[in-house]
Structure formats: structure tokens, C-alpha cells
Motif scaffolding. Structure first.
Motif, short mmCIF file in Angstrom:
data_model
loop_
_atom_site.label_atom_id
_atom_site.label_comp_id
_atom_site.label_asym_id
_atom_site.label_seq_id
_atom_site.Cartn_x
_atom_site.Cartn_y
_atom_site.Cartn_z
N PHE A 82 0.86 -1.18 0.00
CA PHE A 82 0.00 0.00 0.00
C PHE A 82 0.89 1.22 0.00
O PHE A 82 1.81 1.33 0.80
CB PHE A 82 -0.91 -0.01 1.24
N PHE A 84 0.72 5.36 0.24
CA PHE A 84 -0.16 6.49 0.57
C PHE A 84 0.21 7.72 -0.25
O PHE A 84 1.23 7.74 -0.93
CB PHE A 84 -0.02 6.84 2.06
N ASP A 86 1.20 10.64 0.89
CA ASP A 86 2.51 11.07 1.37
C ASP A 86 3.35 9.81 1.60
O ASP A 86 2.82 8.72 1.69
CB ASP A 86 2.39 11.92 2.64
N THR A 88 4.82 8.62 4.10
CA THR A 88 4.49 7.89 5.32
C THR A 88 5.66 7.03 5.80
O THR A 88 5.53 5.82 5.95
CB THR A 88 3.22 7.04 5.11
N LEU A 89 6.80 7.69 6.00
CA LEU A 89 7.97 6.98 6.51
C LEU A 89 8.12 7.26 8.00
O LEU A 89 7.62 8.26 8.50
CB LEU A 89 9.22 7.46 5.78
#
Lengths: 261, 263
Positions: A82, A84, A86, A88-89
């Protein structure tokens, strides 16, 4: 349906998702996604594209209807990538630690995971950025890390929620091309949510156009058109500039506006 | 070292030095009696004269403060973690944590002293300092655990993370900036709690710096009062400084508040 000859990976029948107050977000979704295909979901903001994607990911449960995956128990595949909007780290973790995360959560040791992490980073062209921290990366690089993390478990299906929407045009085109290359190499199924007509036509074999009945906000979203994009791969700059590309874009645009083509 | 940095360090020091110089000169010039306002030189003298007894008092206050602070960090983070796992527990208990916080510690102190007993004064001081120091940790950690990026939470759900993995690999590291912010507030409050509690505990029972201030006051040894006060300030500054250094060490690699960006 354009992909009826291929094996289906997931079938949605009469899927409806309602808010707690009873209003429907999406209603009566019936689609069949073929294994190995590249499908885009295009639609205006608020039409329920992300909701549909989250139901496919198992993050939301449909209120009504069924989502049946290929396989004996029809359950969602355990490995599912998945991406996202952004990146998303984890901001405190290095690039390689971020890519390691899905394997770490499966309790695979770092030593055992090392070759997979390196391979995933190589694939997205970040072989030499493994030790960097997220704040040292550009938006495009961070998104590549996010893709590397999604593919490190070698999932059969990759769900992407407007992944390149925040990037500049050039980075976006580059990532579109790299994504297509990865898709063709790895043979996975990609379900790609975007609000860009151009991006969806460039990438997809098939475009599902979502919309609402009428202009009023708060109406539930549904699939208003199911359009095949029959241009051959590999696609490149030539495709972006050819007549059939613009023809497809016009068709998708009019479907978005609710006109019947 | 940049000129801006030199300025940032030198300027407050110069202002402080000027302040003490003016104080010294003014006291000498106007011949202010030392039981009203002793000159800084006289305070340093008092510090030197009573060095051993003041140091042992400092040690007592330091021990209670640090212990109360450590227990507040452990207890506050632990309770916040419990709250993050169950909204029901949080809803049931959080109001009581607030009540504990908003009730002035001076008002609770006599009760705690009676319950614990006057032969256990240090335990009473520890409890009172802990009550004051506990809440900022609890509320900041609760806020931190709740503020985790919801996409990251979804990511952990997608990969089937257990509660423990989610807590350990995501929620706690993401809350570190909040926890450390709470610790900076709480470190100062632990000292205030320890001092206030000692004041309330009153005559003959305390052996910390606060008691030295009361005792010296009763004997009108104002320079000694100031010397003890000086040590208390120094202790407060040391606590704040240590926690700021800790915060910088922990966060400098990644958090927006501590990253040195090119201007």
C-alpha cells in the motif's frame, strides 16, 4: 468487460459503504479486477475512491456486499503493498530501516532481510541512499522509499492512493515510468487511485471512472464508466504525445463530467 | 562557533554579571543591613562557611527530586501506555489524574505527612514531589501516543502488527518529542514539589535545602538563606540543562525541533 478473459484477482459485488449516520459513501460497486492488470480509479474528490481502496486493503469493511479474492478462502492476500499519498515513513528511521519495517513486523531478522532490502532499494534506484534519514530526501526520493517498502514483501497486489499527487510534474512522470517498468517486471496487479486523467490514461490498461449522481455533495459514489486503454506497453514520451492518448483523455474527461461518450 | 552563538551565550552572562556588580556596589554604597539584603560577596562567604552542611542539604533535596522525577517518568509513561490501549480505562481514570494535579500540593501535604508518619518524612516528600511531577508526563505522553500519523497507524494495521509491535516500533518513538517536552516541565516541578513539601513538613523534620532556608530565616542568617536559595536555583538550572541536552541527543537526528537546517 475488457478483462473478462483473464483470471480475476478480486471481485466486488454490490459493495456499499455507509457512514455511521447511514449515508452511503460508495454504493453498489460491482467490479472484477484481473490478475496482473494495471487498473486506475479516477474520480473527483469525495467520490469515495480512497474508501474503495481502503476496503480492498481491508482497512475498512464494506457495510453491504462482498469482496472476494482469488483463493480458497476468498480472504485478502496476507502480503499487500500500500502506498499512501505522502511517503508515510518513520522519521526517526533510516531509509533501509523503513524498507525493513514490513519484514520486521513479520519477525524476520535484519540479517535475513538484508538481501531483500537491498534488492528493493536497487529496484527503485536508491541503492546508495540506504543510510539517509527521511528528512534528507526530496519528495520524489521519499516516495521511492515508500514504493520500495511496499515491494519488499513481494506482494501480488499493490494499492496506491494518489501516490504522486504532491510531486512536481517531472518527478511524477519519472515515477510513472519507473512504476510501469516495475509492474511489467514483477507481474503484480496495481490498483492506482488518482484524480489526474492524464496520469491514469498513461499508466493503465483499464480505467474505472467514479462519480456521484448529480453535482450535489454528499451523494454516494459509484462506478460511472469502465474504460479500456488498449495502447501497447512499453509506453513512453511518444505515447504521451500521440493522438490516441489525447483521445483516451477526452473520453475519460467526458465520463468524469457525466457525459455519455 | 558563529557570532550569533557567541552572542547567545555571552549576552545573558554579561547581564547577570552586571546585575550582581550593581547589587554589590549598591549594597556597599547605601550600607544596606545584611539581614535585609546581603551583598553577593557576603552570600558567597556564607556559602563557603556553611559549605559542608549546605552540600549535605543539597544532596537530600537532589535525591528526593531525582527519585520523584524518575518515578514520575516511569509511572506517567506507563499509565499513558495503559490509556492508549484502552479508551475505557482512560475515560475512567483520567479525571482523577486531573484532580490530583489541580489540587494544590501544599493542601495535600499535611494529610500525606499524617498518613506516612513523621518518622518517614522523606517518603512523604517523595510522594508529594511525585504528585506534582507526574501529571505533565502523563498528559504529554497521552497526547503523543494519540498524535501518531494515522497513515502510519494504518500501515501497521496492513502488515498485521501486534499491539506490542505497534507500541514499541511506532507509538513510543513517535511520542518521544512529547515525552521529552513533558520531562522538561516535570523536572522543574519535581524540585518545586520537593521544596514545597519540605516547607510544609516544617520544623525539625526536614534536612534538605528548603529546611535550611527556614532555619536560617528563623535565626535571621539572611546570607545563609540566600546561599541555600542560590544552590536551589543552580539545581533547577542543572536539571533543566541536563534534560535539554538529553532532548537534543535523542531528537537531533530526526525531529523537526532539533534538526539543524541550512538557513
Amino acid at each position: 468487460m475488457s478483462t473478462s478473459s483473464a483470471t480475476s484477482l478480486v471481485q466486488l459485488s454490490h459493495v456499499t459503504k455507509s457512514f455511521e449516520d447511514g449515508r452511503d459513501v460508495v454504493t453498489d460497486i460491482n467490479i472484477d479486477i484481473a490478475q496482473g492488470s494495471f487498473v486506475s480509479l479516477v474520480g473527483p474528490s469525495g467520490c469515495g475512491k480512497s474508501t474503495l481502496l481502503r476496503m480492498l486493503a481491508g482497512l475498512l469493511q464494506p457495510t453491504k456486499g462482498d469482496i472476494l479474492w482469488l483463493g480458497s478462502d476468498h480472504a485478502r492476500p496476507a502480503d499487500l503493498g500500500f502506498v499512501f499519498q505522502d511517503a508515510t515513513l518513520l522519521p526517526w528511521a533510516s531509509v533501509s530501516e523503513n524498507v525493513y519495517l514490513p519484514l520486521k513486523l513479520k519477525e524476520i531478522t535484519r540479517e535475513a532481510a538484508e538481501p531483500d532490502i537491498d534488492a528493493a532499494l536497487e529496484r527503485v534506484g536508491l541503492g546508495d541512499a540506504a543510510a539517509k534519514l527521511p528528512h534528507e530526501l526530496s519528495g520524489g526520493m521519499a516516495m521511492r522509499v515508500s514504493i520500495a517498502r511496499a515491494l519488499v514483501t513481494e506482494p501480488p497486489v499493490l494499492l496506491m492512493d494518489e501516490p504522486f499527487a504532491a510531486l512536481d510534474e517531472l518527478s511524477r512522470e519519472k515515477l510513472d515510468d519507473d512504476l510501469l517498468t516495475l509492474w511489467r517486471e514483477l507481474g503484480w496487479t496495481v490498483i492506482f487511485v488518482t484524480h489526474s486523467v492524464y496520469e491514469s490514461v498513461y499508466l493503465s490498461e483499464r480505467i474505472l471512472v467514479m462519480g456521484t449522481d448529480g453535482d450535489a455533495a454528499g451523494k454516494p459514489g459509484r462506478i460511472v464508466a469502465d474504460l479500456p486503454i488498449d495502447a501497447p506497453y512499453p509506453r513512453g514520451l511518444a505515447f504521451r504525445q500521440c493522438q490516441s492518448y489525447f483521445g483516451h483523455c477526452r473520453t475519460v474527461s467526458s465520463a468524469l463530467r457525466g457525459e455519455t461518450s | 562557533m558563529t557570532s550569533g552563538r557567541i552572542k547567545r551565550i555571552a549576552l545573558p552572562h554579561l547581564v547577570g554579571l552586571a546585575f550582581f556588580l550593581i547589587w554589590e556596589v549598591a549594597v556597599q554604597f547605601y550600607e544596606v543591613p545584611q539581614f535585609l539584603l546581603p551583598a553577593p560577596s557576603r552570600i558567597l562567604e556564607a556559602l563557603a562557611d556553611n559549605f559542608a552542611s549546605l552540600m549535605s542539604a543539597l544532596w537530600v533535596t537532589l535525591r528526593i527530586t531525582v527519585l520523584a522525577f524518575a518515578l514520575a517518568v516511569v509511572g506517567g509513561v506507563a499509565l499513558a501506555v495503559v490509556f492508549s490501549q484502552s479508551r475505557t480505562v482512560e475515560t475512567a481514570l483520567f479525571p482523577f489524574a486531573v484532580i490530583l494535579q489541580v489540587t494544590p500540593v501544599v493542601a495535600i501535604a499535611p494529610l500525606v505527612l499524617i498518613w506516612v508518619g513523621f518518622d518517614n518524612v522523606n517518603l512523604a516528600l517523595l510522594i508529594l514531589a511525585w504528585i506534582v511531577a507526574f501529571f505533565p508526563i502523563l498528559s504529554n505522553t497521552t497526547l503523543g501516543l494519540r498524535s501518531v500519523d494515522h497513515h502510519l497507524m494504518e500501515l501497521f494495521t496492513l502488515y498485521g502488527a501486534s499491539r506490542w509491535q505497534r507500541l514499541w516500533s511506532l507509538q513510543l518513538p513517535a511520542s518521544l518529542p512529547h515525552i521529552l517536552g513533558g520531562m522538561k516541565i516535570s523536572g522543574g516541578l519535581a524540585l518545586i514539589g520537593a521544596v514545597v513539601a519540605e516547607f510544609v513538613a516544617g520544623s525539625g523534620s526536614g534536612t534538605g535545602l528548603a529546611w535550611r532556608i527556614i532555619e536560617a530565616g528563623n535565626r535571621l542568617q539572611v546570607p545563609t538563606m540566600f546561599a541555600a536559595l542560590l544552590l536551589l536555583s543552580a539545581l533547577g538550572i542543572a536539571i533543566f540543562f541536563s534534560l535539554s541536552v538529553l532532548e537534543h541527543i535523542v531528537l537531533s537526528r530526526w525531529h523537526e525541533s532539533a534538526i539543524d537546517r541550512e538557513k
